[in-house]
Design an enzyme around this catalytic site. Structure first.
Site, PDB file in Angstrom:
ATOM      1  N   HIS A  57      24.145 -14.699   9.210  1.00 30.37           N
ATOM      2  CA  HIS A  57      23.335 -13.539   9.586  1.00 30.37           C
ATOM      3  C   HIS A  57      24.213 -12.341   9.935  1.00 30.37           C
ATOM      4  O   HIS A  57      23.751 -11.405  10.581  1.00 30.37           O
ATOM      5  CB  HIS A  57      22.452 -13.873  10.796  1.00 30.37           C
ATOM      6  CG  HIS A  57      21.610 -15.086  10.632  1.00 30.37           C
ATOM      7  ND1 HIS A  57      20.661 -15.187   9.650  1.00 30.37           N
ATOM      8  CD2 HIS A  57      21.569 -16.265  11.313  1.00 30.37           C
ATOM      9  CE1 HIS A  57      20.066 -16.370   9.729  1.00 30.37           C
ATOM     10  NE2 HIS A  57      20.609 -17.047  10.730  1.00 30.37           N
ATOM     11  N   HIS A 216      16.110 -17.449   7.420  1.00 28.04           N
ATOM     12  CA  HIS A 216      16.771 -18.542   6.711  1.00 28.04           C
ATOM     13  C   HIS A 216      16.043 -18.828   5.400  1.00 28.04           C
ATOM     14  O   HIS A 216      16.198 -19.897   4.814  1.00 28.04           O
ATOM     15  CB  HIS A 216      16.785 -19.820   7.553  1.00 28.04           C
ATOM     16  CG  HIS A 216      17.256 -19.607   8.949  1.00 28.04           C
ATOM     17  ND1 HIS A 216      16.407 -19.259   9.967  1.00 28.04           N
ATOM     18  CD2 HIS A 216      18.497 -19.669   9.474  1.00 28.04           C
ATOM     19  CE1 HIS A 216      17.109 -19.114  11.085  1.00 28.04           C
ATOM     20  NE2 HIS A 216      18.366 -19.354  10.821  1.00 28.04           N
TER      21      HIS A 216
END
Lengths: 330, 330
Positions: A57, A216
């Site tokens: 991320h 995700h």
């Protein structure tokens, strides 16, 4: 899978070493257990802010370690929670005597591991749980709402308060208030590819988008035909508005976050669309942020985040920040 | 084609409006003719730096308008040169009486249009032509070497000199010296997609990379099988080293530039690979930059840029900069 890597098992370590070398003036990276800390830590008598979560991320969270924001970050493997030993080592390194505040995105693994670390921690500590993603309740890795890009806003503003001397209880209360004042929603145009998996996380048609996607690649609200930017912005802001209930005349922070593979040109176009919709609802976009701040590896798409602001929050947002990924003032 | 846009013809305008709204404290955008200028321009008695080129490389160049860097930028349509009327309008808006320095990437269209603008300009002016891409001589849109990410380094350092009061001749000489001290090379893993074209610029196999690619997806040196990050970095640094000839013991700036769709994690991994290779050759990486600064829309891949540094260049690199995309100091 097409990636600029060497061996799959070395991706995180080599990436962190590059990060440490590129930003040695701001951060240092420890290995085994792995954490990122400010170059000059601990800061005496300041509440220490620690976050963490699966990697992939970036710049979240390591890129937000530095003056005015986090004291440390614990990166797990890609899309995998970090472990309690990382959090304990990080806490030991950055606790300046005023306690530790963990900022945790709401994923089952992260919550469990940060709880285990907190139980083992002898010093004073508290936790802020972020769950700003309004798209869905309960998801692949989550019970309740997911914590996504709004976490950046929490880390920035609580970071400024901690720097200004707020105590642990005040930092926690501010973080909780901010989380409640923040809503996000995302859309994916393509899947991400986890290096260890070697292929796309999900399949999606050439004319489809995943509305409400998680960071995700978790399913969102629906898989529908790709729409125009204005329509996408309207649907996302509608959902955020429904959850947050901002009133006409209020000031907001509008944050367009790229998931990794979407050009800046499109992110600014989305900002244009979303800002006009805010104006239509009588909201004043008092502060803004546009860029890749909470990514999903190489996923194409973006999220919108709205935070309801007041004078105190604006002042804290504007306060100096000096991290690898966010830098202004001073 | 999967993009977050409305009508294809409105992409540039809507994106620039979003950019202007998000950064109204730093820049303003004028339309017809289109240019980006500092919010507070002209700056009296300072050399005005103006750059420009086709859009699709964001944040280049508009994202570098602000204190310590550019005074104005002229964005063309995607991958299309801006026109002389844009450059003349920009010059009129930002010339503070000390002359105008055009910073132009070496593409035939850009060179021609900036030359036409210069001929029509009555005030004092000069030009720095960047051609840092060592991959190939002559290319799809270029005679000679292409100007790519090294242009960011030229804009930053000459921008700092102009801010410190350097006159037009000194700014031009510094820019020319910097360009000669800078080399870049890129690699593409996927194609970019121009909105108006509606499909990929080039075809590439699932196991292939384009070594030496240009920032519009132009062919490079060869199409080969995707290699490991270390091998890619070694080939690119070898080519740059051959062109620049840095000596053991020298200090360099190492810049890893993402083309748009490559995760930050991979860019830092490439930085790690490249920094080790620099060390192996006795070079000291004295300054660094990692991120998406000269993009090719949604192309996956990156470029490496090396600039040979000295005390003066380091001081100017470190000087405060306050633009939408690059910000430190003050």
């Amino acid at each position: 899978m097409k990636k600029l890597i060497n061996a799959v098992d070395d991706v995180l370590k080599e990436s962190l070493e590059g990060f440490a070398a590129a930003h040695h003036d701001l951060v240092r990276v420890s290995h085994e257990p792995t954490y990122v800390a400010r170059a000059h830590a601990p800061v005496k008598d300041k509440v220490a802010l620690i976050s963490g979560g699966g990697s992939g991320h970036e710049p979240l969270h390591g890129g937000f370690v530095g003056y005015g924001m986090l004291d440390a970050a614990c990166p797990g493997q890609v899309f995998t929670s970090p472990t309690p030993d990382q959090m304990l080592a990080a806490a030991g390194a950055v606790d300046g005597g005023a306690g530790v505040l963990f900022i945790v995105k709401n994923y089952t693994g992260d919550v469990m591991n940060f709880e285990m670390a907190a139980e083992m921690l002898t010093g004073e500590h508290a936790r802020v749980l972020t769950n700003d993603d309004v798209a869905v309740e309960d998801s692949t890795y989550t019970s309740g709402r997911r914590g996504v890009a709004g976490t950046v806003v929490v880390e920035k503003i609580v970071g400024a308060a901690a720097e200004a001397g707020a105590d642990l209880a005040a930092c926690k209360a501010l973080g909780d208030r901010l989380n409640a004042a923040t809503g996000s929603m995302g859309v994916a145009l393509t899947s991400c590819t986890v290096p260890a998996a070697g292929g796309p996380t999900f399949q999606i048609g050439d004319d489809e988008m995943e509305m409400g996607v998680g960071i995700h690649g978790e399913p969102g609200r629906k898989r529908v035909r790709l729409a125009a930017a204005d329509a996408i912005a309207e649907e996302m802001l509608g959902a955020i508005g429904h959850a947050l209930g901002p009133k006409s005349g209020e000031r907001v922070l509008l944050f367009v976050n790229g998931f990794g593979a979407t050009p800046l040109m499109e992110l600014y176009l989305m900002f244009h669309a979303a800002a006009r919709l805010c104006a239509d609802r009588g909201l004043t976009v008092a502060r803004s942020l546009v860029g890749n701040y909470t990514t999903s590896l190489d996923m194409a798409g973006c999220s919108l985040t709205v935070t309801r602001l007041d004078d105190q929050l604006i002042e804290l947002w504007d306060a100096p920040v000096h991290t690898p990924a966010l830098r202004w003032g001073r």
